[in-house]
Design an enzyme around this catalytic site. Structure first.
Site, PDB file in Angstrom:
ATOM      1  N   SER A  73      49.117  60.856   4.701  1.00  0.00           N
ATOM      2  CA  SER A  73      49.365  59.415   4.748  1.00  0.00           C
ATOM      3  C   SER A  73      50.866  59.162   4.955  1.00  0.00           C
ATOM      4  CB  SER A  73      48.822  58.747   3.478  1.00  0.00           C
ATOM      5  OG  SER A  73      48.655  57.361   3.648  1.00  0.00           O
ATOM      6  N   HIS A 210      39.813  58.387   3.274  1.00  0.00           N
ATOM      7  CA  HIS A 210      41.249  58.610   3.387  1.00  0.00           C
ATOM      8  C   HIS A 210      41.710  59.778   2.519  1.00  0.00           C
ATOM      9  CE1 HIS A 210      45.284  57.497   4.515  1.00  0.00           C
ATOM     10  NE2 HIS A 210      45.657  57.415   3.256  1.00  0.00           N
TER      11      HIS A 210
END
Length: 241
Positions: A73, A210
């Site tokens: 991320s 994610h």
């Protein structure tokens, strides 16, 4: 050695499972960003380039030992900027692993770092995984939220104000990873990473959202290990026909 950069709002402990999966074959070192856990008393850094510069400046890669960089991320962008700086200083890298993140040239259109605490919590919940559990704890514990959310807001600012500066990118292979149900990054989003290396490029997809990493620590460790022993090098660029 694998040098890892956590996601926004995250800490070095985010890589505990991957470290266990790699041990003892590969040593994993995870960066602890200033302003959290054991570095709580240090000033936070809302600038990705500055974080990368500081880490590289304070790192001393061992001569002759392979070094790879991994980021998830927000950490993927920090890892990229660190990889640029390592190579500029003459440190060859085995690979750069970028996980759950769009390419550096993509400008984030959001300004959540200026939004309310509730908006930050809602976005953390949207990403799912451990962040959803964290959100519930913070909602139920306002005092804890007051302690934790400043670092989250700092990292959102770092991501949303980051602007790629053209220049020397990297020559090491880039491996772009994502979860197949990640709400923030599609397969199309990660393919432009191929433009930021003169070396090989490939994409790898895992089941999950994610935060797929915790569910696939063994598979990711195997992928990382292949880059250290050479079995994954010089692979065809999968973004090309």
């Amino acid at each position: 050695m694998l040098l890892c950069f956590p996601h926004g709002g995250g800490t070095a402990s985010a890589y505990r499972q991957l470290a266990d999966a790699l041990f003892p074959r590969i040593e994993l070192l995870a960066v602890q960003y200033p302003g959290r856990q054991d570095r709580l008393g240090e000033a936070m850094m809302p600038d990705i380039g500055a974080i990368a510069e500081r880490v590289v400046r304070e790192s001393t890669p061992h001569a002759g030992r392979p070094l790879a960089v991994f980021g998830h991320s927000m950490g993927a962008t920090v890892a990229f900027e660190a990889a640029r700086r390592f190579e500029q200083r003459g440190h060859a890298l085995a690979a750069l692993f970028v996980s759950g993140r769009t390419a550096p040239s993509v400008v984030q259109p959001t300004t959540l770092h200026l939004a309310s605490d509730r908006a930050l919590l809602d976005d953390m919940r949207r990403l799912g995984g451990p962040e959803s559990n964290v959100v519930q704890v913070l909602v139920e514990n306002p005092d804890l939220a007051e302690m934790v959310l400043p670092s989250v807001r700092n990292d959102y600012k770092a991501v949303e104000t980051y602007r790629y500066k053209a220049g020397q990118d990297v020559s090491c292979p880039i491996v772009a990873l994502r979860g197949d149900s990640d709400p923030s990054v599609t397969d199309t989003d990660i393919r432009p990473w191929s433009e930021f290396t003169s070396g090989s490029f490939e994409t790898c997809e895992f089941s999950g959202g994610h935060f797929y990493l915790d569910e696939h620590a063994d598979e990711v460790a195997s992928l990382v290990g292949s880059r250290f022993d050479g079995t994954g090098r010089n692979m065809p660029r999968t973004d090309q026909e």
